[in-house]
Scaffold this motif. Structure first.
Motif, PDB file in Angstrom:
ATOM      1  N   UNK A 134      -2.423  -1.247   4.507  1.00  8.58           N
ATOM      2  CA  UNK A 134      -2.628  -2.317   3.527  1.00  8.58           C
ATOM      3  C   UNK A 134      -3.996  -2.230   2.841  1.00  8.58           C
ATOM      4  N   UNK A 135      -4.980  -1.707   3.543  1.00 14.79           N
ATOM      5  CA  UNK A 135      -6.356  -1.747   3.027  1.00 14.79           C
ATOM      6  C   UNK A 135      -6.503  -0.910   1.755  1.00 14.79           C
ATOM      7  N   UNK A 136      -7.231  -1.455   0.796  1.00 18.16           N
ATOM      8  CA  UNK A 136      -7.350  -0.822  -0.528  1.00 18.16           C
ATOM      9  C   UNK A 136      -8.163   0.479  -0.523  1.00 18.16           C
ATOM     10  N   UNK A 137      -8.889   0.763   0.558  1.00 16.81           N
ATOM     11  CA  UNK A 137      -9.649   2.022   0.626  1.00 16.81           C
ATOM     12  C   UNK A 137      -9.171   2.935   1.759  1.00 16.81           C
ATOM     13  N   UNK A 138      -8.006   2.631   2.309  1.00 21.82           N
ATOM     14  CA  UNK A 138      -7.432   3.534   3.324  1.00 21.82           C
ATOM     15  C   UNK A 138      -6.704   4.654   2.571  1.00 21.82           C
ATOM     16  N   UNK A 139      -7.081   5.890   2.840  1.00 22.39           N
ATOM     17  CA  UNK A 139      -6.570   7.035   2.065  1.00 22.39           C
ATOM     18  C   UNK A 139      -5.240   7.569   2.610  1.00 22.39           C
ATOM     19  N   UNK A 152       0.523   7.803  -5.928  1.00 19.28           N
ATOM     20  CA  UNK A 152      -0.359   7.244  -4.897  1.00 19.28           C
ATOM     21  C   UNK A 152      -1.317   8.311  -4.367  1.00 19.28           C
ATOM     22  N   UNK A 153      -0.810   9.535  -4.174  1.00 16.88           N
ATOM     23  CA  UNK A 153      -1.658  10.623  -3.670  1.00 16.88           C
ATOM     24  C   UNK A 153      -2.822  10.861  -4.635  1.00 16.88           C
ATOM     25  N   UNK A 154      -2.526  10.861  -5.941  1.00 20.03           N
ATOM     26  CA  UNK A 154      -3.575  11.053  -6.962  1.00 20.03           C
ATOM     27  C   UNK A 154      -4.566   9.885  -6.932  1.00 20.03           C
ATOM     28  N   UNK A 155      -4.036   8.678  -6.823  1.00 13.58           N
ATOM     29  CA  UNK A 155      -4.881   7.468  -6.815  1.00 13.58           C
ATOM     30  C   UNK A 155      -5.771   7.430  -5.562  1.00 13.58           C
ATOM     31  N   UNK A 156      -5.249   7.997  -4.484  1.00 17.53           N
ATOM     32  CA  UNK A 156      -5.956   7.976  -3.191  1.00 17.53           C
ATOM     33  C   UNK A 156      -7.298   8.707  -3.247  1.00 17.53           C
ATOM     34  N   UNK A 158      -9.478   8.488  -5.386  1.00 21.14           N
ATOM     35  CA  UNK A 158     -10.512   7.571  -5.868  1.00 21.14           C
ATOM     36  C   UNK A 158     -10.907   6.511  -4.844  1.00 21.14           C
ATOM     37  N   UNK A 159     -10.278   6.542  -3.692  1.00 19.90           N
ATOM     38  CA  UNK A 159     -10.599   5.554  -2.656  1.00 19.90           C
ATOM     39  C   UNK A 159     -11.819   5.997  -1.851  1.00 19.90           C
ATOM     40  N   UNK A 160     -12.560   5.049  -1.354  1.00 17.40           N
ATOM     41  CA  UNK A 160     -13.767   5.350  -0.576  1.00 17.40           C
ATOM     42  C   UNK A 160     -13.510   4.980   0.894  1.00 17.40           C
ATOM     43  N   UNK A 161     -13.207   5.988   1.697  1.00 17.44           N
ATOM     44  CA  UNK A 161     -12.819   5.734   3.088  1.00 17.44           C
ATOM     45  C   UNK A 161     -13.947   5.114   3.903  1.00 17.44           C
ATOM     46  N   UNK A 162     -15.189   5.329   3.484  1.00 16.80           N
ATOM     47  CA  UNK A 162     -16.315   4.741   4.238  1.00 16.80           C
ATOM     48  C   UNK A 162     -16.276   3.212   4.179  1.00 16.80           C
ATOM     49  N   UNK A 163     -15.700   2.670   3.090  1.00 17.70           N
ATOM     50  CA  UNK A 163     -15.547   1.206   2.991  1.00 17.70           C
ATOM     51  C   UNK A 163     -14.536   0.735   4.036  1.00 17.70           C
ATOM     52  N   UNK A 164     -13.452   1.522   4.210  1.00 16.47           N
ATOM     53  CA  UNK A 164     -12.480   1.175   5.255  1.00 16.47           C
ATOM     54  C   UNK A 164     -13.119   1.286   6.641  1.00 16.47           C
ATOM     55  N   UNK A 165     -13.928   2.336   6.838  1.00 14.79           N
ATOM     56  CA  UNK A 165     -14.558   2.519   8.160  1.00 14.79           C
ATOM     57  C   UNK A 165     -15.458   1.327   8.506  1.00 14.79           C
TER      58      UNK A 165
END
Length: 433
Positions: A134-139, A152-156, A158-165
């Motif tokens: 669900x999280x917006x920065x989970x890749x 979704x793979x392309x959009x992923x 642009x996500x910043x996984x450190x924000x999820x961490x």
């Protein structure tokens, strides 16, 4: 006589004594009622999956009853999914809106559960998913519901996984500071690359730093091994190891988690439910190899335990009521004792008692090789009725020849009643000298 077991950082004393716990998988998937991975299996977007969030309303939820059912079954601790892979939180987390308080339930459902189980002197364990769909920065990764969606793979990227961490760390901190003493933390899980998509492991989760924080917040906590760095508890899942689990050639503290049927979450149409006899034997078998059994219930969307689960819990409770002495505080028997056919041995080093679990009731005798001269008294555990035994031989007369029943000098022979006791698995308690 005790086995050398790898030391744990957390306090494993209660854990290796209690041996039997309840796992609870409860989340939005209980409304789908067809497996806790349904979002991933059916490749559902968060938007499609939100139909369950809008309708989560467990009006029959009674945590006191849950705790009673578990305690009566002989369970001594529980582990609940604070958040599963879907990302939905059972408690009132300040870091997300995706939580029980924002559903029709309108309340934190974790806190009353923790209170109810504590009131029955049960230890508290939290399962927390490292994965979050669900999280917006989970890749994207090989487990993600949208792993086959090119957009979704392309959009992923642009996500910043450190924000999820940071979110993972923040939620861990909430769980370990807002609920009093937490005895066990069960993280789930790390996995390799697959189909050209990167896996996720200790570098992604920040495992070493996460563990440091956990140990600072709750120094005695027991941690599992799924952060991809060694924990206190090794966790085989849905199988029973052939022997005491070893890591690097050393025996470790271990626990196997199992479902009553083929699903962790509530599954309306799942029919492969294990019988009480099978479940009791699983518990015995695990303890006979020095391990713990964590047995799972998936409550319904209305907040009740499935009637099939209640039936199994009550059946196990019937057995545990009379036989828990052969489970609590027990472990694998010293290797100098040979286990007879169709049986399992557990041993309590504190009381110096051996427990012989008889899977298949034989006619008249059980021959215990290597036990002669080592047993002071024997009794059936369910009713404390004496079991008489023979050992050694009279030099002349009736004990000669064929009357030796195939015994040798080191064998002790138990004389059993012809009729098996009316319990799932009879147990003979042997008081050792």
């Amino acid at each position: 006589m005790a086995f050398e077991v790898e030391q744990t950082t957390g306090n494993s004393e209660w854990f290796t004594h209690d041996r039997f716990g309840l796992f609870i998988h409860w989340g939005l998937y209980s409304l789908g009622a067809r497996h806790e991975w349904l979002q991933s299996r059916e490749r559902m977007s968060s938007e499609k999956y939100s139909k369950y969030f809008k309708r989560f309303d467990p009006d029959l939820y009674d945590p006191d009853l849950w705790a009673k059912l578990a305690s009566d079954a002989g369970m001594k601790y529980f582990v609940v999914t604070t958040k599963h892979h879907e990302g939905f939180c059972l408690w009132d987390s300040k870091l997300t809106d995706y939580k029980a308080t924002n559903t029709p339930a309108g309340r934190d459902v974790l806190r009353p559960m923790v209170d109810a189980f504590r009131q029955r002197d049960m230890k508290v364990g939290f399962y927390h998913s490292l994965i979050d769909w669900h999280h917006s920065h989970y890749t994207v990764d090989p487990k993600h519901p949208l792993r086959f969606d090119p957009k979704f793979i392309a959009e992923s990227t642009g996500r910043d996984f450190s924000i999820y961490r940071d979110y993972l760390f923040g939620q861990t901190k909430e769980l370990l500071t807002e609920f009093g003493k937490v005895d066990l933390m069960f993280y789930d899980f790390s996995f390799p690359e697959e189909n050209g998509l990167a896996g996720k492991g200790k570098a992604d989760w920040g495992s070493e730093e996460l563990v440091r924080m956990i140990r600072e917040l709750q120094p005695q906590i027991m941690l599992n091994d799924r952060l991809q760095i060694g924990g206190d508890i090794t966790t085989p899942e849905q199988y029973i190891p052939t022997k005491w689990v070893q890591v690097g050639g050393k025996r470790v503290v271990w626990e196997t988690c199992h479902t009553f049927s083929g699903s962790w979450g509530y599954h309306r149409e799942e029919e492969t439910w294990k019988s009480v006899d099978v479940l009791v034997k699983m518990l015995i078998d695990v303890v006979s190899k020095g391990g713990n059994l964590l047995l799972n219930v998936g409550p319904t969307g209305r907040g009740e335990f499935d009637e099939r689960a209640i039936d199994r819990l009550k059946g196990m409770g019937e057995w545990m009521k009379r036989h828990s002495r052969s489970i609590y505080g027990c472990t694998q028997a010293p290797e100098t004792f040979e286990c007879p056919q169709d049986c399992r041995l557990t041993y309590n080093p504190q009381t110096n008692r051996m427990y012989l679990h008889v899977y298949s009731w034989p006619f008249k005798n059980i021959h215990l090789r290597g036990f002669a001269g080592r047993v002071e008294y024997a009794q059936l555990l369910n009713d404390a009725s004496e079991i008489r035994f023979k050992e050694g031989f009279v030099q002349s007369g009736i004990e000669e020849g064929a009357f030796r029943e195939g015994r040798d000098e080191s064998t002790l022979t138990l004389s059993l009643p012809v009729k098996q006791p009316n319990v799932a698995v009879p147990v003979i308690e042997l008081f050792l000298k």
